[in-house]
Write an enzyme that holds these catalytic residues in place. Structure first.
Site, PDB file in Angstrom:
ATOM      1  N   LYS A 243      -0.399   1.230  -4.215  1.00 25.82           N
ATOM      2  CA  LYS A 243      -0.466   1.462  -2.757  1.00 25.82           C
ATOM      3  C   LYS A 243      -0.640   2.948  -2.441  1.00 25.82           C
ATOM      4  CE  LYS A 243       3.622  -0.291  -1.964  1.00 25.82           C
ATOM      5  NZ  LYS A 243       4.013  -0.667  -3.345  1.00 25.82           N
TER       6      LYS A 243
ATOM      7  N   ARG B  53       8.128  -3.982   5.029  1.00 29.50           N
ATOM      8  CA  ARG B  53       8.590  -4.623   3.799  1.00 29.50           C
ATOM      9  C   ARG B  53       9.450  -5.845   4.082  1.00 29.50           C
ATOM     10  NH1 ARG B  53       8.159   0.183   0.237  1.00 29.50           N
ATOM     11  NH2 ARG B  53       8.579  -0.436  -1.886  1.00 29.50           N
TER      12      ARG B  53
ATOM     13  N   ARG C 199       4.869   6.066 -14.635  1.00 35.45           N
ATOM     14  CA  ARG C 199       4.504   6.857 -13.453  1.00 35.45           C
ATOM     15  C   ARG C 199       5.245   8.193 -13.484  1.00 35.45           C
ATOM     16  NH1 ARG C 199       4.861   4.263  -7.584  1.00 35.45           N
ATOM     17  NH2 ARG C 199       6.940   3.612  -8.244  1.00 35.45           N
TER      18      ARG C 199
ATOM     19  N   ARG D 241      10.849   9.120 -11.351  1.00 29.10           N
ATOM     20  CA  ARG D 241      11.774   8.684 -10.307  1.00 29.10           C
ATOM     21  C   ARG D 241      12.928   7.900 -10.911  1.00 29.10           C
ATOM     22  NH1 ARG D 241       7.890   5.820  -5.953  1.00 29.10           N
ATOM     23  NH2 ARG D 241       9.701   4.465  -5.855  1.00 29.10           N
TER      24      ARG D 241
ATOM     25  N   ARG E 144      13.602  -4.392  -8.290  1.00 29.40           N
ATOM     26  CA  ARG E 144      12.692  -4.142  -7.161  1.00 29.40           C
ATOM     27  C   ARG E 144      11.661  -5.254  -7.034  1.00 29.40           C
ATOM     28  NH1 ARG E 144      10.795   1.501  -8.842  1.00 29.40           N
ATOM     29  NH2 ARG E 144       9.354   1.390  -7.099  1.00 29.40           N
TER      30      ARG E 144
HETATM   31  P1  ADP Z   1       6.948   1.820  -4.500  1.00 27.10           P
HETATM   32  O1  ADP Z   1       5.800   2.736  -4.168  1.00 27.10           O
HETATM   33  O2  ADP Z   1       7.245   1.824  -5.955  1.00 27.10           O
HETATM   34  O3  ADP Z   1       6.751   0.488  -3.896  1.00 27.10           O
HETATM   35  P2  ADP Z   1       8.395   3.236  -2.453  1.00 27.10           P
HETATM   36  O4  ADP Z   1       8.260   4.686  -2.720  1.00 27.10           O
HETATM   37  O5  ADP Z   1       7.508   2.647  -1.417  1.00 27.10           O
HETATM   38  O6  ADP Z   1       8.246   2.461  -3.844  1.00 27.10           O
HETATM   39  O7  ADP Z   1       9.889   2.894  -2.067  1.00 27.10           O
HETATM   40  C1  ADP Z   1      10.975   3.350  -2.842  1.00 27.10           C
HETATM   41  C2  ADP Z   1      12.272   2.809  -2.253  1.00 27.10           C
HETATM   42  O8  ADP Z   1      12.445   3.316  -0.910  1.00 27.10           O
HETATM   43  C3  ADP Z   1      12.358   1.291  -2.101  1.00 27.10           C
HETATM   44  O9  ADP Z   1      12.777   0.648  -3.286  1.00 27.10           O
HETATM   45  C4  ADP Z   1      13.369   1.164  -0.963  1.00 27.10           C
HETATM   46  O10 ADP Z   1      14.699   1.385  -1.430  1.00 27.10           O
HETATM   47  C5  ADP Z   1      13.002   2.343  -0.055  1.00 27.10           C
HETATM   48  N1  ADP Z   1      11.989   1.947   0.957  1.00 27.10           N
HETATM   49  C6  ADP Z   1      10.715   2.429   1.086  1.00 27.10           C
HETATM   50  N2  ADP Z   1      10.075   1.833   2.109  1.00 27.10           N
HETATM   51  C7  ADP Z   1      10.968   0.954   2.658  1.00 27.10           C
HETATM   52  C8  ADP Z   1      10.897   0.018   3.733  1.00 27.10           C
HETATM   53  N3  ADP Z   1       9.787  -0.138   4.470  1.00 27.10           N
HETATM   54  N4  ADP Z   1      12.017  -0.720   4.000  1.00 27.10           N
HETATM   55  C9  ADP Z   1      13.139  -0.575   3.274  1.00 27.10           C
HETATM   56  N5  ADP Z   1      13.262   0.272   2.242  1.00 27.10           N
HETATM   57  C10 ADP Z   1      12.188   1.037   1.923  1.00 27.10           C
HETATM   58  P1  ADP Z   2       2.755   2.071  -5.466  1.00 31.98           P
HETATM   59  O1  ADP Z   2       2.643   3.099  -4.362  1.00 31.98           O
HETATM   60  O2  ADP Z   2       2.228   0.726  -5.058  1.00 31.98           O
HETATM   61  O3  ADP Z   2       4.140   1.978  -6.019  1.00 31.98           O
HETATM   62  P2  ADP Z   2       1.273   3.987  -7.117  1.00 31.98           P
HETATM   63  O4  ADP Z   2       0.049   4.333  -6.351  1.00 31.98           O
HETATM   64  O5  ADP Z   2       2.369   4.991  -7.152  1.00 31.98           O
HETATM   65  O6  ADP Z   2       1.819   2.528  -6.660  1.00 31.98           O
HETATM   66  O7  ADP Z   2       0.828   3.629  -8.619  1.00 31.98           O
HETATM   67  C1  ADP Z   2       1.785   3.243  -9.600  1.00 31.98           C
HETATM   68  C2  ADP Z   2       1.405   3.882 -10.944  1.00 31.98           C
HETATM   69  O8  ADP Z   2       0.212   3.275 -11.437  1.00 31.98           O
HETATM   70  C3  ADP Z   2       1.096   5.377 -10.857  1.00 31.98           C
HETATM   71  O9  ADP Z   2       1.510   5.965 -12.065  1.00 31.98           O
HETATM   72  C4  ADP Z   2      -0.437   5.423 -10.709  1.00 31.98           C
HETATM   73  O10 ADP Z   2      -0.981   6.625 -11.250  1.00 31.98           O
HETATM   74  C5  ADP Z   2      -0.872   4.211 -11.509  1.00 31.98           C
HETATM   75  N1  ADP Z   2      -2.032   3.493 -10.937  1.00 31.98           N
HETATM   76  C6  ADP Z   2      -2.342   3.321  -9.622  1.00 31.98           C
HETATM   77  N2  ADP Z   2      -3.454   2.561  -9.484  1.00 31.98           N
HETATM   78  C7  ADP Z   2      -3.842   2.224 -10.749  1.00 31.98           C
HETATM   79  C8  ADP Z   2      -4.941   1.449 -11.285  1.00 31.98           C
HETATM   80  N3  ADP Z   2      -5.831   0.842 -10.470  1.00 31.98           N
HETATM   81  N4  ADP Z   2      -5.028   1.344 -12.619  1.00 31.98           N
HETATM   82  C9  ADP Z   2      -4.121   1.936 -13.445  1.00 31.98           C
HETATM   83  N5  ADP Z   2      -3.076   2.682 -13.001  1.00 31.98           N
HETATM   84  C10 ADP Z   2      -2.938   2.826 -11.669  1.00 31.98           C
END
Ligand code: ADP
Ligand code: ADP
Ligand code: ZN
Length: 215
Positions: free
Chosen positions: A13, A88, A127, A160, A171
């Site tokens: 994302k 979410r 990551r 992280r 998660r």
């Molecule tokens: P990822 O990119 O791996 O999905 P995020 O960075 O979006 O993780 O979120 C990390 C953490 O921050 C989540 O596990 C949650 O604890 C909190 N968080 C982020 N966005 C939301 C949301 N919209 N509602 C509730 N908690 C959130």
């Molecule tokens: P999210 O915000 O959904 O948690 P991220 O954009 O942070 O996801 O991506 C999660 C991990 O996967 C990061 O280390 C990123 O560099 C890697 N990544 C993202 N998109 C791809 C892809 N299409 N193929 C392989 N690795 C990816």
């Protein structure tokens, strides 16, 4: 362009939201980034949020809804925005619908990145995130030019706390139970665009642009 980028943790994302934000010149609003910033600054909000984030649980709806409401009112969102990691829960989706109604604007699409669970685990556990600017890398799939150093700002990269495998599994469970139902909400409104997120970063980006009808 007013978009939501949706998908499980690690789906890509943030990566795709960043590419879209650059292409369209509109802000990326990532609730996870905003919360991590508050944790870093040690504010009351940050201290409270950290207790949920470290366990892989969602921060309470009211808190996150308040953050997004304030953010969407800022002038840089007038031309559009990309929501990354919000909504979410169905409650958050309903609150967003009310906010947008008040602002007199409509969403263009909800881009859902579909990625297999094993792939997501591989992505998250390797990551690396910039402590300074939040840029995201992957040790194998998207490595920085210089080890442990951010290409964009020179800041140090770290893993992280919630990206360790034990927390990741939790998660994913939270995603399936609380977040996945949001897809139906947007499907019913004709906004859902499903994308195969298992492809490379660039291929996924091309698929997203195609789904949005832009080149
Ligand atoms: P990822 O990119 O791996 O999905 P995020 O960075 O979006 O993780 O979120 C990390 C953490 O921050 C989540 O596990 C949650 O604890 C909190 N968080 C982020 N966005 C939301 C949301 N919209 N509602 C509730 N908690 C959130
Ligand atoms: P999210 O915000 O959904 O948690 P991220 O954009 O942070 O996801 O991506 C999660 C991990 O996967 C990061 O280390 C990123 O560099 C890697 N990544 C993202 N998109 C791809 C892809 N299409 N193929 C392989 N690795 C990816
Ligand atoms: Zn950086």
């Amino acid at each position: 362009m007013r978009l939501i980028i949706f998908g499980p943790p690690g789906a890509g994302k943030g990566t795709q939201a960043q590419l879209l934000a650059n292409k369209f010149g509109i802000p990326q609003i990532a609730t996870g980034d905003i919360l991590r910033e508050a944790v870093k600054e040690g504010t009351d909000l940050g201290k409270m949020a950290k207790t949920y984030m470290d366990r892989g649980q969602l921060v309470p709806d009211e808190v996150v809804i308040g953050i997004v409401e304030e953010r969407l009112r800022r002038p840089d969102c007038a031309k559009g925005f990309i929501l990354d990691g919000f909504p979410r829960t169905v409650k958050q989706a309903e609150a967003l619908e009310n906010m947008l109604k008040k602002l007199g604007v409509k969403l263009d699409a909800v881009v859902n990145l579909e990625v297999d669970e094993e792939e997501v685990v591989k992505r998250i556990t390797l990551r690396r995130t910039c402590r300074n600017c939040g840029a995201v890398y992957h040790l194998v799939f998207n490595p920085p030019k210089k080890e442990d150093v951010c290409d964009r700002c020179g800041g140090p990269l770290y893993q992280r706390e919630d990206d360790r495998e034990e927390t990741v599994r939790n998660r994913l469970k939270v995603y399936r139970e609380q977040t996945e139902p949001v897809l139906k909400f947007y499907e019913a409104r004709g906004l859902l665009r499903n994308i195969n997120g298992n492809l490379s970063i660039d291929q996924v980006f091309q698929e997203v642009l195609k789904a949005l009808g832009v080149q």
